[in-house]
Design an enzyme around this catalytic site. Structure first.
Site, PDB file in Angstrom:
ATOM      1  N   ASN A  14       0.866  -1.182   0.000  1.00 14.06           N
ATOM      2  CA  ASN A  14       0.000   0.000   0.000  1.00 14.06           C
ATOM      3  C   ASN A  14       0.902   1.231   0.000  1.00 14.06           C
ATOM      4  O   ASN A  14       1.477   1.583   1.022  1.00 14.06           O
ATOM      5  CB  ASN A  14      -0.896  -0.030   1.252  1.00 14.06           C
ATOM      6  CG  ASN A  14      -1.744   1.207   1.389  1.00 14.06           C
ATOM      7  OD1 ASN A  14      -1.839   2.011   0.468  1.00 14.06           O
ATOM      8  ND2 ASN A  14      -2.376   1.367   2.549  1.00 14.06           N
ATOM      9  N   LYS A  16       0.020   4.268  -0.368  1.00 11.83           N
ATOM     10  CA  LYS A  16      -0.651   5.482   0.136  1.00 11.83           C
ATOM     11  C   LYS A  16      -0.371   6.645  -0.839  1.00 11.83           C
ATOM     12  O   LYS A  16      -0.245   6.407  -2.031  1.00 11.83           O
ATOM     13  CB  LYS A  16      -0.212   5.784   1.569  1.00 11.83           C
ATOM     14  CG  LYS A  16      -0.352   4.534   2.459  1.00 11.83           C
ATOM     15  CD  LYS A  16      -0.203   4.796   3.908  1.00 11.83           C
ATOM     16  CE  LYS A  16      -0.298   3.464   4.667  1.00 11.83           C
ATOM     17  NZ  LYS A  16      -0.366   3.637   6.101  1.00 11.83           N
ATOM     18  N   HIS A  98      -9.752   1.390   4.671  1.00 11.59           N
ATOM     19  CA  HIS A  98      -8.512   1.576   5.432  1.00 11.59           C
ATOM     20  C   HIS A  98      -8.789   2.567   6.569  1.00 11.59           C
ATOM     21  O   HIS A  98      -9.569   3.504   6.403  1.00 11.59           O
ATOM     22  CB  HIS A  98      -7.418   2.108   4.504  1.00 11.59           C
ATOM     23  CG  HIS A  98      -6.064   2.086   5.124  1.00 11.59           C
ATOM     24  ND1 HIS A  98      -5.660   3.034   6.044  1.00 11.59           N
ATOM     25  CD2 HIS A  98      -5.033   1.223   4.987  1.00 11.59           C
ATOM     26  CE1 HIS A  98      -4.428   2.755   6.434  1.00 11.59           C
ATOM     27  NE2 HIS A  98      -4.020   1.662   5.812  1.00 11.59           N
ATOM     28  N   GLU A 100      -7.200   4.988   7.616  1.00 10.72           N
ATOM     29  CA  GLU A 100      -6.960   6.396   7.252  1.00 10.72           C
ATOM     30  C   GLU A 100      -8.162   6.977   6.536  1.00 10.72           C
ATOM     31  O   GLU A 100      -8.479   8.158   6.685  1.00 10.72           O
ATOM     32  CB  GLU A 100      -5.682   6.505   6.398  1.00 10.72           C
ATOM     33  CG  GLU A 100      -4.449   6.283   7.266  1.00 10.72           C
ATOM     34  CD  GLU A 100      -3.228   5.752   6.534  1.00 10.72           C
ATOM     35  OE1 GLU A 100      -3.212   5.741   5.288  1.00 10.72           O
ATOM     36  OE2 GLU A 100      -2.283   5.319   7.222  1.00 10.72           O
ATOM     37  N   GLU A 168      -5.967  -4.832  10.400  1.00 16.52           N
ATOM     38  CA  GLU A 168      -4.954  -3.807  10.634  1.00 16.52           C
ATOM     39  C   GLU A 168      -5.265  -3.054  11.917  1.00 16.52           C
ATOM     40  O   GLU A 168      -6.066  -2.105  11.908  1.00 16.52           O
ATOM     41  CB  GLU A 168      -4.940  -2.805   9.473  1.00 16.52           C
ATOM     42  CG  GLU A 168      -4.522  -3.390   8.151  1.00 16.52           C
ATOM     43  CD  GLU A 168      -3.865  -2.317   7.281  1.00 16.52           C
ATOM     44  OE1 GLU A 168      -2.709  -2.511   6.907  1.00 16.52           O
ATOM     45  OE2 GLU A 168      -4.497  -1.288   7.021  1.00 16.52           O
ATOM     46  N   GLY A 174       2.109   2.219  10.934  1.00 17.70           N
ATOM     47  CA  GLY A 174       3.153   3.250  10.861  1.00 17.70           C
ATOM     48  C   GLY A 174       3.827   3.578  12.184  1.00 17.70           C
ATOM     49  O   GLY A 174       4.529   4.568  12.290  1.00 17.70           O
ATOM     50  N   SER A 208       2.879  -2.110  10.508  1.00 19.02           N
ATOM     51  CA  SER A 208       4.311  -2.197  10.815  1.00 19.02           C
ATOM     52  C   SER A 208       4.964  -3.522  10.404  1.00 19.02           C
ATOM     53  O   SER A 208       5.841  -4.036  11.103  1.00 19.02           O
ATOM     54  CB  SER A 208       4.547  -1.914  12.299  1.00 19.02           C
ATOM     55  OG  SER A 208       4.180  -0.570  12.590  1.00 19.02           O
TER      56      SER A 208
HETATM   57  P1  PGA Z   1       2.510   0.341   7.722  1.00 20.59           P
HETATM   58  O1  PGA Z   1       1.092   0.612   7.024  1.00 20.59           O
HETATM   59  O2  PGA Z   1       3.053  -0.936   7.131  1.00 20.59           O
HETATM   60  O3  PGA Z   1       3.336   1.541   7.337  1.00 20.59           O
HETATM   61  O4  PGA Z   1       2.272   0.230   9.167  1.00 20.59           O
HETATM   62  C1  PGA Z   1       0.202  -0.431   6.756  1.00 20.59           C
HETATM   63  C2  PGA Z   1      -1.071   0.090   6.153  1.00 20.59           C
HETATM   64  O5  PGA Z   1      -1.471   1.215   6.509  1.00 20.59           O
HETATM   65  O6  PGA Z   1      -1.697  -0.561   5.324  1.00 20.59           O
END
Ligand code: PGA
Length: 248
Positions: A14, A16, A98, A100, A168, A174, A208
């Protein structure tokens, strides 16, 4: 629609809101070294919409996905991109729900269900994200939250062949933090078995994931793959992860 059952694991990147034509050129040049990839792992890259076409014309042994799509089909919805338009771009996957999107754009599970249903109708596999935040975890509400999100986000036409679920935990995205391996395995088992809406679905883990923890996570019994954010933008990291999928 791709036959998900032929894959033992699914690795989704992903990106983003990151990337550029130059970044993709560098990425492709380096990834080309890995042409002889194994076919038992489904590899999916989800760049921003604007790079989907450019990317897919450059690197063909990888599948492509979007990070969002409209809940509408067509019409006066400024800024939206429909599932049918994604299909035109040869997109086989779409990340939906997601955290976000849920948090910054107030996206509701009912919207996620509509978008997922649009995707399925155009032969695109939705990757439906669910996850608890830190407060919910501390209050021991993780399973209740996940059940509610699953029940409301998965459309009736979804099944284990057309839909993927991504667990998730919001607090792990992150941050460098992850649940213990035991916790991940147990939550995936819960999602696979205890929630009638998601019975038998492929469940991938995100939050992560990086080269140093990828192997132990993806090898867990109930984990069918991973969704990788930050580490998928770091070529050295992503290469190590893909190399492992070739040798396993
Ligand atoms: P990350 O993000 O691997 O940077 O924690 C995962 C995601 O948001 O899908």
């Amino acid at each position: 629609m791709l036959d998900l059952e032929k894959y033992s694991k699914i690795v989704v990147a992903n990106w983003k809101m990151n990337g550029s034509f130059k970044f993709i050129d560098d990425f492709v040049e380096k990834l080309d070294l890995l042409e002889n990839s194994d076919s038992s792992t489904c590899k999916v890259i989800c760049p921003p919409f604007t790079y989907l076409d450019y990317f897919s014309n450059k690197l063909q042994n990888i599948n492509y996905g979007a990070q969002e799509c409209s809940k509408y089909h067509e019409g006066p919805y400024t800024g939206d991109i429909s599932a049918e338009m994604l299909k035109d771009l040869n997109c086989h996957f779409c990340i939906l729900g997601h955290s976000e999107r849920r948090n910054f754009y107030n996206e509701k599970s009912s919207d996620v269900a509509k978008k997922s249903s649009n995707c399925i109708n155009f032969d695109i596999h939705p990757i439906i994200c669910v996850g608890e935040n830190l407060e919910e975890r501390k209050l021991n509400k993780t399973k209740d939250i996940l059940k509610k999100q699953i029940d409301e986000s998965i459309p009736k036409i979804a099944n284990k062949k057309n839909t993927i679920i991504a667990y998730e935990p919001v607090w792990a995205i992150g941050t460098g933090l992850t649940p213990t391996l035991d916790e991940i395995n147990q939550i995936h088992e819960y999602l696979k078995e205890s929630t009638k809406y998601s019975e038998g679905f492929r469940i991938i883990y995100g939050g992560s994931v990086k080269s140093s923890n990828f192997k132990e996570i993806i090898e867990l019994e109930n984990v069918d793959g991973v969704l990788i954010g930050g580490a998928s933008l770091n070529f050295e990291e992503f290469k190590k992860i893909l190399e492992f999928t070739y040798s396993s």
